[in-house]
Design a protein around this motif. Structure first.
Motif, mmCIF file in Angstrom:
data_model
loop_
_atom_site.group_PDB
_atom_site.id
_atom_site.type_symbol
_atom_site.label_atom_id
_atom_site.label_comp_id
_atom_site.label_asym_id
_atom_site.label_seq_id
_atom_site.Cartn_x
_atom_site.Cartn_y
_atom_site.Cartn_z
ATOM 1 N N LYS A 1 0.818 -1.214 0.000
ATOM 2 C CA LYS A 1 0.000 0.000 0.000
ATOM 3 C C LYS A 1 0.857 1.272 0.000
ATOM 4 C CE LYS A 1 -3.786 -2.166 2.591
ATOM 5 N NZ LYS A 1 -4.577 -2.163 3.854
ATOM 6 N N PHE A 2 2.111 1.139 0.410
ATOM 7 C CA PHE A 2 2.975 2.309 0.534
ATOM 8 C C PHE A 2 3.846 2.542 -0.698
ATOM 9 C CE2 PHE A 2 1.811 1.482 4.899
ATOM 10 C CZ PHE A 2 1.630 2.761 5.405
ATOM 11 N N ILE A 3 3.679 1.734 -1.723
ATOM 12 C CA ILE A 3 4.465 1.946 -2.937
ATOM 13 C C ILE A 3 4.277 3.364 -3.492
ATOM 14 C CG2 ILE A 3 4.778 1.223 -5.340
ATOM 15 C CD1 ILE A 3 4.167 -1.655 -4.436
ATOM 16 N N PRO A 4 3.038 3.890 -3.547
ATOM 17 C CA PRO A 4 2.879 5.263 -4.084
ATOM 18 C C PRO A 4 3.488 6.336 -3.190
ATOM 19 C CG PRO A 4 0.786 4.057 -4.124
ATOM 20 C CD PRO A 4 1.733 3.275 -3.273
ATOM 21 N N TYR A 5 3.794 5.991 -1.942
ATOM 22 C CA TYR A 5 4.273 6.992 -0.977
ATOM 23 C C TYR A 5 5.688 6.680 -0.486
ATOM 24 C CZ TYR A 5 -0.826 7.195 -0.935
ATOM 25 O OH TYR A 5 -2.147 7.237 -1.311
ATOM 26 N N LYS A 6 6.406 5.854 -1.242
ATOM 27 C CA LYS A 6 7.681 5.348 -0.746
ATOM 28 C C LYS A 6 8.715 6.439 -0.512
ATOM 29 C CE LYS A 6 9.305 4.114 -5.418
ATOM 30 N NZ LYS A 6 9.761 2.996 -6.274
ATOM 31 N N ASP A 7 8.565 7.574 -1.179
ATOM 32 C CA ASP A 7 9.511 8.670 -0.967
ATOM 33 C C ASP A 7 9.104 9.579 0.192
ATOM 34 O OD1 ASP A 7 11.068 7.842 -3.139
ATOM 35 O OD2 ASP A 7 9.856 8.987 -4.562
ATOM 36 N N GLN A 8 7.953 9.293 0.811
ATOM 37 C CA GLN A 8 7.449 10.156 1.881
ATOM 38 C C GLN A 8 7.441 9.474 3.250
ATOM 39 O OE1 GLN A 8 3.667 12.213 0.762
ATOM 40 N NE2 GLN A 8 3.858 11.087 -1.164
ATOM 41 N N VAL A 9 7.528 8.152 3.289
ATOM 42 C CA VAL A 9 7.254 7.450 4.544
ATOM 43 C C VAL A 9 8.458 6.654 5.044
ATOM 44 C CG1 VAL A 9 4.820 7.257 3.949
ATOM 45 C CG2 VAL A 9 6.382 5.364 3.394
ATOM 46 N N GLU A 10 8.404 6.365 6.332
ATOM 47 C CA GLU A 10 9.296 5.415 6.990
ATOM 48 C C GLU A 10 8.410 4.441 7.752
ATOM 49 O OE1 GLU A 10 13.248 8.030 7.983
ATOM 50 O OE2 GLU A 10 11.509 8.248 9.329
ATOM 51 N N LEU A 11 8.751 3.159 7.704
ATOM 52 C CA LEU A 11 7.881 2.145 8.283
ATOM 53 C C LEU A 11 8.560 1.386 9.417
ATOM 54 C CD1 LEU A 11 6.324 0.570 5.053
ATOM 55 C CD2 LEU A 11 5.598 2.596 6.316
ATOM 56 N N LEU A 12 7.731 0.960 10.360
ATOM 57 C CA LEU A 12 8.135 0.015 11.386
ATOM 58 C C LEU A 12 7.445 -1.310 11.096
ATOM 59 C CD1 LEU A 12 7.688 2.221 14.604
ATOM 60 C CD2 LEU A 12 9.787 1.856 13.287
ATOM 61 N N LEU A 13 8.166 -2.397 11.192
ATOM 62 C CA LEU A 13 7.591 -3.725 10.984
ATOM 63 C C LEU A 13 7.188 -4.306 12.331
ATOM 64 C CD1 LEU A 13 6.954 -6.111 9.078
ATOM 65 C CD2 LEU A 13 9.272 -6.959 9.570
ATOM 66 N N ARG A 14 5.910 -4.608 12.463
ATOM 67 C CA ARG A 14 5.416 -5.155 13.739
ATOM 68 C C ARG A 14 5.622 -6.665 13.776
ATOM 69 N NH1 ARG A 14 0.063 -3.400 17.084
ATOM 70 N NH2 ARG A 14 -0.109 -5.208 18.450
ATOM 71 N N VAL A 15 6.217 -7.113 14.876
ATOM 72 C CA VAL A 15 6.528 -8.525 15.077
ATOM 73 C C VAL A 15 5.620 -9.069 16.172
ATOM 74 C CG1 VAL A 15 8.347 -10.201 15.546
ATOM 75 C CG2 VAL A 15 8.908 -8.033 14.417
ATOM 76 N N SER A 16 5.151 -10.281 15.988
ATOM 77 C CA SER A 16 4.212 -10.899 16.933
ATOM 78 C C SER A 16 4.953 -11.719 17.980
ATOM 79 C CB SER A 16 3.242 -11.805 16.171
ATOM 80 O OG SER A 16 2.465 -12.573 17.060
ATOM 81 N N PHE A 17 4.593 -11.487 19.248
ATOM 82 C CA PHE A 17 5.097 -12.285 20.363
ATOM 83 C C PHE A 17 3.913 -12.698 21.227
ATOM 84 C CE2 PHE A 17 8.701 -9.571 19.192
ATOM 85 C CZ PHE A 17 9.678 -10.537 18.985
ATOM 86 N N PRO A 18 3.264 -13.820 20.904
ATOM 87 C CA PRO A 18 2.065 -14.240 21.642
ATOM 88 C C PRO A 18 2.323 -14.328 23.144
ATOM 89 C CG PRO A 18 2.337 -15.569 19.664
ATOM 90 C CD PRO A 18 3.595 -14.734 19.800
#
Length: 403
Positions: free
Chosen positions: A143-160
């Motif tokens: 979803k962020f391909i159109p905004y790749k020059d504007q955003v920084e992302l955090l990847l959420r990791v699951s720890f049940p």
């Protein structure tokens, strides 16, 4: 939500109701004065308690940037109070974006952490100026391909985590072993993953759960650099810090000790942030309700209040919080009683076994620890009005906070 800023000299007193925790406590005379002016039911928000909770958590996690998660109490007075304290903000919806923008929070002090977003949600946050988002799967990443020059992302990791009030890893987060693949995919798309995030769950019993997650995230960060990908610079350790609904909850400084130990093992270049919500606001709100009527049923007195499960006590249905309730009438003679809400629904029962003195119609019942997931989830079911929110302890001037 109805909101009133209290401009009189009515004040609250900060007390320790359980195990050293801090909550707002209103004197009987203050309660009477509030009810005389505003009626019932009321939710009294004490900004001094919010300040105390923020400072206590900051002391327990001295090198962590605290981003208030608005979800449990999205109230302008809370946002203003925390902004003056130097807080950052964790947003998850367009409404939360609009709230912090209306209060004057610089966009640089915010992140948008909902792992699943519509394109319109991304655009709304970007128009405000918030450009840090959270993802946890390839579909969301794309979803962020159109905004790749504007955003920084955090990847959420699951720890049940089964030992929590709400295990958020059931709904969000990628498995740790999937993280490197997703980060590499983002690199191929030209999208910057700046760090990792996790949430061990709400009202977590032990800081060890955070420690284990931090150590595993540290391993993932090393895997990223070993793979020749850009180093990750941020770790978001989420929320879930516990408040004293019950006596068995650890003091926050003790609770955070294993978290501090684990964070000390991260590279010095890693910025650490957290998303406290409940901890900052749960003790800050006191509910005042009045007895509408009463009946004797099966050896108990049932007191019907003008607030209940469909109102401010809504958290009892899904949140499993333990509020602390008492009457303003003090007596050595107490009886097993039931407190019920005002609606015509049979599930509208607040508690079915509380020891109370004999109360009369119109007498007041006060409940503390009601700042989280109470006002925000209240309804006007059966056309009983939501409790009016009264703010005390709010400063008229707020310090200017630079980004």
């Amino acid at each position: 939500m109805s909101v009133t800023n209290l401009e009189t000299n009515l004040t609250s007193t900060i007390v320790s109701p359980i195990n050293g925790d801090i909550a707002a406590s209103l004197s009987n005379s203050t309660v009477d004065a509030l009810v005389s002016q505003y009626g019932t039911p009321l939710m009294v928000l004490d900004c001094d308690v919010v300040r105390h909770q923020y400072r206590a958590l900051q002391d327990a996690l001295p090198n962590v940037e605290l981003h208030y998660a608005l979800k449990p109490l999205p109230h302008p007075a809370v946002v203003k109070t925390l902004l003056a304290e130097g807080a950052y903000f964790d947003l998850a919806t367009n409404g939360e974006v609009d709230l912090v923008q209306s209060v004057g929070v610089p966009s640089e002090r915010t992140i948008q952490t909902h792992p699943i977003k519509r394109d319109s949600d991304i655009q709304h946050a970007l128009r405000y100026g918030c450009n840090v988002f959270v993802v946890d799967n390839a579909n969301e990443l794309e979803k962020f391909i159109p905004y790749k020059d504007q955003v920084e992302l955090l990847l959420r990791v699951s720890f049940p985590n089964a030992d929590v009030l709400a295990d958020l890893s059931k709904k969000f987060g990628c498995k740790p072993e999937q993280a490197l693949e997703l980060i590499n995919y983002a690199f191929e798309l030209g999208i910057r993953i700046k760090g990792l995030s996790f949430h061990v769950g709400s009202q977590t019993r032990s800081g060890e759960k955070y420690s284990l997650a931090i150590l595993r995230c540290n391993e993932i960060m090393k895997q990223v650099t070993d793979a020749g990908l850009p180093a990750l610079s941020t770790l978001d350790i989420g929320g879930g810090f516990p408040v004293h609904y019950t006596p068995d909850v650890l003091p926050i400084n003790v609770f955070c000790a294993p978290i501090r130990d684990a964070l000390a093992l991260l590279p010095e270049t890693v910025r650490v942030i957290a998303e406290p919500g409940r901890f900052l606001v749960a003790p800050s709100v006191t509910n005042i309700a009045a007895v509408m009527g009463q009946a004797e049923r099966n050896g108990q007195t049932w007191y019907y209040l003008d607030d209940g499960i469909y109102g401010s006590f809504s958290g009892l249905m899904f949140d499993e919080a333990k509020y602390q309730t008492k009457s303003l009438i003090q007596s050595d003679d107490v009886y097993s009683s039931v407190l019920a809400g005002p609606t015509c629904d049979s599930i509208d029962v607040i508690t079915d076994n509380i020891m109370l003195p004999k109360l009369n119609n119109g007498d007041l019942v006060v409940s503390t620890m009601m700042g989280a997931y109470c006002s925000c989830t209240a309804t006007d079911f059966n056309f009983f009005k939501k409790a009016e929110v009264i703010v005390v302890g709010e400063e008229t001037m707020f310090a200017s906070i630079s980004a």
